[in-house]
Design an enzyme around this catalytic site. Structure first.
Site, mmCIF file in Angstrom:
data_model
loop_
_atom_site.group_PDB
_atom_site.id
_atom_site.type_symbol
_atom_site.label_atom_id
_atom_site.label_comp_id
_atom_site.label_asym_id
_atom_site.label_seq_id
_atom_site.Cartn_x
_atom_site.Cartn_y
_atom_site.Cartn_z
ATOM 1 N N LYS A 102 83.219 12.254 -18.614
ATOM 2 C CA LYS A 102 84.137 11.584 -17.879
ATOM 3 C C LYS A 102 83.899 11.336 -16.156
ATOM 4 O O LYS A 102 83.544 9.922 -16.373
ATOM 5 C CB LYS A 102 85.002 12.152 -18.078
ATOM 6 C CG LYS A 102 86.082 12.433 -19.425
ATOM 7 C CD LYS A 102 87.373 12.655 -19.837
ATOM 8 C CE LYS A 102 88.536 13.923 -19.069
ATOM 9 N NZ LYS A 102 87.107 15.287 -18.839
ATOM 10 N N ARG B 149 97.127 12.979 -19.997
ATOM 11 C CA ARG B 149 96.677 13.894 -20.853
ATOM 12 C C ARG B 149 97.738 14.922 -21.662
ATOM 13 O O ARG B 149 97.626 15.927 -22.073
ATOM 14 C CB ARG B 149 96.357 15.084 -19.470
ATOM 15 C CG ARG B 149 94.606 15.376 -19.325
ATOM 16 C CD ARG B 149 95.090 16.145 -17.826
ATOM 17 N NE ARG B 149 93.759 17.118 -17.684
ATOM 18 C CZ ARG B 149 92.657 16.537 -16.946
ATOM 19 N NH1 ARG B 149 93.492 15.152 -16.076
ATOM 20 N NH2 ARG B 149 91.812 17.151 -16.997
ATOM 21 N N ARG C 70 78.815 23.078 -12.144
ATOM 22 C CA ARG C 70 79.198 21.483 -11.872
ATOM 23 C C ARG C 70 78.981 21.988 -10.216
ATOM 24 O O ARG C 70 79.987 22.858 -9.301
ATOM 25 C CB ARG C 70 80.732 20.974 -12.707
ATOM 26 C CG ARG C 70 81.533 19.921 -11.483
ATOM 27 C CD ARG C 70 82.235 19.404 -12.206
ATOM 28 N NE ARG C 70 83.008 20.159 -12.616
ATOM 29 C CZ ARG C 70 83.926 19.541 -13.298
ATOM 30 N NH1 ARG C 70 83.672 18.148 -14.211
ATOM 31 N NH2 ARG C 70 85.163 20.387 -13.835
ATOM 32 N N ARG D 58 83.991 23.312 -7.702
ATOM 33 C CA ARG D 58 85.507 23.594 -7.417
ATOM 34 C C ARG D 58 86.185 25.200 -7.689
ATOM 35 O O ARG D 58 85.133 25.626 -8.072
ATOM 36 C CB ARG D 58 85.739 22.197 -8.958
ATOM 37 C CG ARG D 58 85.926 21.030 -8.563
ATOM 38 C CD ARG D 58 85.670 19.975 -9.621
ATOM 39 N NE ARG D 58 87.239 19.962 -10.202
ATOM 40 C CZ ARG D 58 87.321 19.983 -11.730
ATOM 41 N NH1 ARG D 58 87.260 18.430 -11.334
ATOM 42 N NH2 ARG D 58 88.682 20.357 -12.321
ATOM 43 N N ARG E 58 92.207 25.821 -18.832
ATOM 44 C CA ARG E 58 91.555 24.512 -18.960
ATOM 45 C C ARG E 58 91.529 23.763 -20.086
ATOM 46 O O ARG E 58 92.202 22.930 -20.850
ATOM 47 C CB ARG E 58 90.992 24.280 -17.990
ATOM 48 C CG ARG E 58 91.627 23.667 -16.738
ATOM 49 C CD ARG E 58 90.703 23.750 -15.175
ATOM 50 N NE ARG E 58 89.956 22.270 -15.400
ATOM 51 C CZ ARG E 58 88.529 22.398 -14.978
ATOM 52 N NH1 ARG E 58 88.289 23.545 -14.729
ATOM 53 N NH2 ARG E 58 87.455 21.890 -14.918
HETATM 54 P P1 ADP Z 1 84.713 15.428 -16.596
HETATM 55 O O1 ADP Z 1 84.462 14.981 -15.983
HETATM 56 O O2 ADP Z 1 85.104 15.219 -18.036
HETATM 57 O O3 ADP Z 1 85.303 16.619 -16.658
HETATM 58 P P2 ADP Z 1 82.053 15.898 -15.404
HETATM 59 O O4 ADP Z 1 81.511 14.245 -15.692
HETATM 60 O O5 ADP Z 1 81.786 15.834 -14.337
HETATM 61 O O6 ADP Z 1 83.187 15.960 -16.202
HETATM 62 O O7 ADP Z 1 80.841 16.123 -15.994
HETATM 63 C C1 ADP Z 1 80.836 17.547 -15.944
HETATM 64 C C2 ADP Z 1 79.766 18.828 -16.115
HETATM 65 O O8 ADP Z 1 78.617 18.680 -17.332
HETATM 66 C C3 ADP Z 1 79.046 17.833 -14.699
HETATM 67 O O9 ADP Z 1 78.028 19.069 -13.720
HETATM 68 C C4 ADP Z 1 77.709 17.092 -15.324
HETATM 69 O O10 ADP Z 1 76.414 17.027 -14.258
HETATM 70 C C5 ADP Z 1 77.484 17.666 -16.317
HETATM 71 N N1 ADP Z 1 77.442 16.626 -17.566
HETATM 72 C C6 ADP Z 1 77.509 15.243 -17.851
HETATM 73 N N2 ADP Z 1 77.747 14.895 -18.996
HETATM 74 C C7 ADP Z 1 75.917 15.378 -19.335
HETATM 75 C C8 ADP Z 1 75.342 15.377 -20.283
HETATM 76 N N3 ADP Z 1 75.635 14.143 -21.235
HETATM 77 N N4 ADP Z 1 74.457 16.260 -20.305
HETATM 78 C C9 ADP Z 1 74.251 17.504 -19.445
HETATM 79 N N5 ADP Z 1 75.758 17.274 -18.338
HETATM 80 C C10 ADP Z 1 76.047 16.638 -18.274
HETATM 81 P P1 AMP Z 2 90.041 16.484 -13.488
HETATM 82 O O1 AMP Z 2 89.065 16.586 -12.211
HETATM 83 O O2 AMP Z 2 90.767 16.029 -14.582
HETATM 84 O O3 AMP Z 2 89.803 18.285 -13.702
HETATM 85 O O4 AMP Z 2 91.628 17.350 -12.736
HETATM 86 C C1 AMP Z 2 92.079 18.984 -12.323
HETATM 87 C C2 AMP Z 2 92.676 19.252 -12.266
HETATM 88 O O5 AMP Z 2 93.771 18.802 -12.015
HETATM 89 C C3 AMP Z 2 92.917 19.539 -13.865
HETATM 90 O O6 AMP Z 2 93.083 20.612 -14.027
HETATM 91 C C4 AMP Z 2 94.596 19.492 -13.740
HETATM 92 O O7 AMP Z 2 95.519 20.997 -12.609
HETATM 93 C C5 AMP Z 2 95.311 18.147 -12.382
HETATM 94 N N1 AMP Z 2 94.980 17.037 -13.636
HETATM 95 C C6 AMP Z 2 94.471 15.870 -13.481
HETATM 96 N N2 AMP Z 2 95.328 15.131 -14.091
HETATM 97 C C7 AMP Z 2 96.044 15.537 -14.671
HETATM 98 C C8 AMP Z 2 97.155 14.366 -15.103
HETATM 99 N N3 AMP Z 2 96.512 13.447 -16.084
HETATM 100 N N4 AMP Z 2 98.523 15.573 -16.094
HETATM 101 C C9 AMP Z 2 98.198 16.225 -15.541
HETATM 102 N N5 AMP Z 2 97.442 16.796 -14.922
HETATM 103 C C10 AMP Z 2 96.093 16.745 -14.388
#
Ligand code: ADP
Ligand code: AMP
Length: 215
Positions: free
Chosen positions: A13, A88, A127, A159, A170
């Protein structure tokens, strides 16, 4: 264009949101980034949220609803926005609908990035993030210079909630509390599901093709 980027943690995302920001010039609203900035700055909100985030639990709905209500009122959202990580839960989705009804700006589309669990675990464990919100991967998507963000030059880091235990939690939390929103938006006729396992650029092309009809 008012977009929700939906999917489990690690679905891509944040990665796709950054590309959409550049392409369409509308802001990304990542509740995770907003909460992490508050934790970093040691605000009251950050202090309250940190223990939930570290364990991979959701921060309480009322906190998130307050954040989104304020953020959507800002001027840069007038042309549209990309929600990343919100809603969420069903109460969060209901609150969003009420907020958007008031300003007569409904959600146009929910893009649901589908990725199986085993792929998610590999993505999340590798990541790397920057505080500007950019997301990298140690193997599949490393920054061009070691540990330096391509976008802002900041230092990338892992992270605290990307540990094995928190990741599993998660994914469980996603299935129990967030996945029901797929039907919620399907019933409203605005959900489009995409294969999120494709390469980053291919997923982006797929998204652009879907969004082309709203431009
Ligand atoms: P989200 O925001 O949904 O938690 P991220 O955008 O942070 O996910 O992506 C999670 C991990 O996967 C990161 O390390 C990113 O570089 C990698 N990633 C994202 N999209 C892809 C893809 N299409 N193919 C391979 N790796 C990806
Ligand atoms: P994310 O960066 O989207 O993976 O979010 C990291 C963490 O932030 C999650 O595991 C939750 O603890 C908190 N968080 C982010 N967005 C929300 C949401 N919409 N509702 C509740 N907790 C959230």
């Amino acid at each position: 264009m008012n977009i929700i980027l939906f999917g489990p943690p690690g679905a891509g995302k944040g990665t796709q949101a950054k590309k959409l920001v550049d392409f369409y010039g509308i802001p990304q609203i990542s509740t995770g980034d907003i909460l992490r900035a508050n934790v970093r700055e040691g605000t009251e909100l950050g202090l309250a949220a940190k223990s939930y985030m570290d364990k991979g639990e959701l921060v309480p709905d009322q906190v998130l609803i307050g954040i989104i209500k304020n953020r959507l009122k800002e001027d840069d959202c007038k042309k549209g926005f990309i929600l990343d990580g919100y809603p969420r839960t069903v109460p969060q989705a209901d609150a969003l609908e009420a907020i958007l009804d008031e300003i007569d700006k409904p959600i146009d589309i929910v893009l649901n990035l589908e990725v199986p669990d085993e792929v998610l675990v590999g993505r999340i464990s590798g990541r790397l993030m920057c505080k500007c919100g950019a997301s990298y991967h140690t193997i599949s998507n490393p920054p061009k210079k070691d540990n330096i963000c391509d976008i802002c030059g900041g230092e990338v880091f892992q992270r605290v909630d990307d540990t094995a235990d928190a990741v599993q939690n998660r994914l469980d939390v996603y299935k129990k509390q967030t996945q029901p929103l797929i039907n919620y938006y399907k019933e409203k006729g605005i959900l489009v599901t995409l294969d999120g396992t494709k390469d980053i650029e291919v997923v982006f092309e797929d998204i652009k093709a879907i969004l082309a009809k709203f431009a």
